[in-house]
Design an enzyme around this catalytic site. Structure first.
Site, PDB file in Angstrom:
ATOM      1  N   ASP A 123      45.031  50.596  34.760  1.00  0.00           N
ATOM      2  CA  ASP A 123      45.671  49.341  35.143  1.00  0.00           C
ATOM      3  C   ASP A 123      45.384  48.242  34.123  1.00  0.00           C
ATOM      4  OD1 ASP A 123      47.211  47.832  37.128  1.00  0.00           O
ATOM      5  OD2 ASP A 123      45.342  46.753  37.537  1.00  0.00           O
ATOM      6  N   HIS A 131      48.388  45.946  35.149  1.00  0.00           N
ATOM      7  CA  HIS A 131      47.308  45.006  35.497  1.00  0.00           C
ATOM      8  C   HIS A 131      47.656  44.237  36.779  1.00  0.00           C
ATOM      9  CE1 HIS A 131      43.835  42.454  33.662  1.00  0.00           C
ATOM     10  NE2 HIS A 131      43.744  42.509  34.978  1.00  0.00           N
ATOM     11  N   ILE A 156      33.612  44.145  44.429  1.00  0.00           N
ATOM     12  CA  ILE A 156      34.747  45.073  44.394  1.00  0.00           C
ATOM     13  C   ILE A 156      34.255  46.508  44.541  1.00  0.00           C
ATOM     14  CG2 ILE A 156      36.662  45.940  43.014  1.00  0.00           C
ATOM     15  CD1 ILE A 156      36.680  43.154  41.629  1.00  0.00           C
ATOM     16  N   GLU A 173      47.295  43.819  26.067  1.00  0.00           N
ATOM     17  CA  GLU A 173      48.231  43.668  27.177  1.00  0.00           C
ATOM     18  C   GLU A 173      49.282  42.622  26.852  1.00  0.00           C
ATOM     19  OE1 GLU A 173      46.197  42.979  30.867  1.00  0.00           O
ATOM     20  OE2 GLU A 173      45.018  44.805  30.724  1.00  0.00           O
ATOM     21  N   ARG A 192      38.326  46.125  32.921  1.00  0.00           N
ATOM     22  CA  ARG A 192      38.865  45.626  31.665  1.00  0.00           C
ATOM     23  C   ARG A 192      39.047  46.792  30.698  1.00  0.00           C
ATOM     24  NH1 ARG A 192      40.186  42.007  34.267  1.00  0.00           N
ATOM     25  NH2 ARG A 192      39.913  39.771  33.933  1.00  0.00           N
TER      26      ARG A 192
END
Length: 319
Positions: free
Chosen positions: A255, A279, A151, A260, A231
């Site tokens: 994000d 997210h 990524i 969460e 995270r």
């Protein structure tokens, strides 16, 4: 050799089901929405395909035939690694599958930041024509990426197209494509003051939890922005909140969070210099088709008794 039984605790599209069944006619596939609905099939399966959030130690202990778990996500926080190690179970995942949507999300976020898009949207809502809204460029700016893997590498590749300077952080310090400079986790602090954007794509592990503290945030430029698509526990949220409240950095684009969904009434919802997204940086309609491509390649290796699987998870490290 008997029939190879594979149980899914997820329901892919009918197209994906038919495709994999046609490619592996000698394999018995059981598709189910949730492991609780596939209990009998799971107990008799050699391979289990999951999103990684439904397995408990008890499931592993009571599945005598289980040899391979294919996790159709990159996150592995809820996996019972201890029991998998004790049983010698192979665990693979779809690491790298998120690189295209997450890299595009990050570039889009950085563009929104330098082009003052939030202010422009607010002005549009009140019919305000204001040509003094500051317009910046990504060209010449520096992005420091925590996590120089698939990524992070894709973020750097796209950033290069905008003429940005790209710094990366990884465990080994080994050079990475599209990164102008690479730093280890223990020696990246000197690079922080140069960064206009600090981007975290790190997973949640013992090594990464609260890696960022008030010290690291304090080293950032006042005009810099923090983007977290990895995270939430890479930084203590109270520390980040205080830094934003005090103007230590200009903005945080978040994000992911320690809890969460982010609770209603949380301070981040109400801060002007925080942008909250739920997210979704890795979400794309192409997610499952790409995940199945990795699974199918690994299944072909498994059937042919090969051992060089894609994305084998280190059960000691947890990623």
């Amino acid at each position: 050799m008997g029939i190879l039984n594979i149980t899914f605790s997820l329901l892919p599209s009918e197209h994906l089901q038919k495709k994999i069944q046609s490619e592996f006619p000698g394999v018995s596939f059981h598709f189910s929405k949730g492991i609780d609905h596939a209990k009998e099939a799971f107990m008799d399966s050699e391979v289990f395909v999951t999103f990684g959030e439904d397995l408990t130690p008890e499931w592993i202990i009571n599945a005598p035939k289980l040899k391979w778990i294919m996790v159709m996500s990159a996150g592995l926080e809820k996996m019972p690694f201890k029991e998998c190690r004790e049983r010698g179970i192979l665990v693979t995942n779809v690491k790298g599958i998120h690189k295209i949507p997450m890299a595009e999300f990050t570039i889009g976020t950085m563009l929104q930041h330098v082009k003052s898009m939030r202010q422009l949207w607010e002005n549009e809502a009140i019919d305000l024509w204001d040509r003094k809204v500051p317009m910046g460029e990504l060209h010449g700016k520096t992005v420091l990426i925590l996590g120089a893997g698939a990524i992070g590498g894709e973020i750097a590749r796209l950033a290069k197209a905008f003429g940005m300077n790209t710094f990366g952080v990884n465990r080994s310090g080994r050079p990475a494509e599209y990164m102008d400079k690479i730093f280890t986790v223990n020696h990246f602090h000197d690079s922080i003051p140069e960064a206009d954007f600090l981007v975290s794509v790190l997973p949640s592990t013992k090594e990464t939890q609260y890696l960022l503290t008030g010290r690291e945030i304090g080293l950032m430029k006042k005009e810099a922005a923090f983007i977290n698509i990895g995270r939430g526990d890479v930084i203590n949220e109270d520390v980040l909140h205080d830094a934003l409240k005090n103007g230590t950095i200009s903005h945080a684009y978040l994000d992911v969070f320690e809890e969460e969904p982010l609770p209603k009434g949380h301070a981040f919802w109400m801060m002007e210099n925080v942008t909250v997204t739920p997210h979704l940086s890795g979400i794309t309609k192409k997610y499952l088709p790409r995940a199945f491509e990795i699974f199918e390649r690994n299944l072909n290796k498994y059937v042919n008794k090969e051992t060089d699987f894609e994305n084998t998870v280190n059960l000691e490290r947890g990623y």
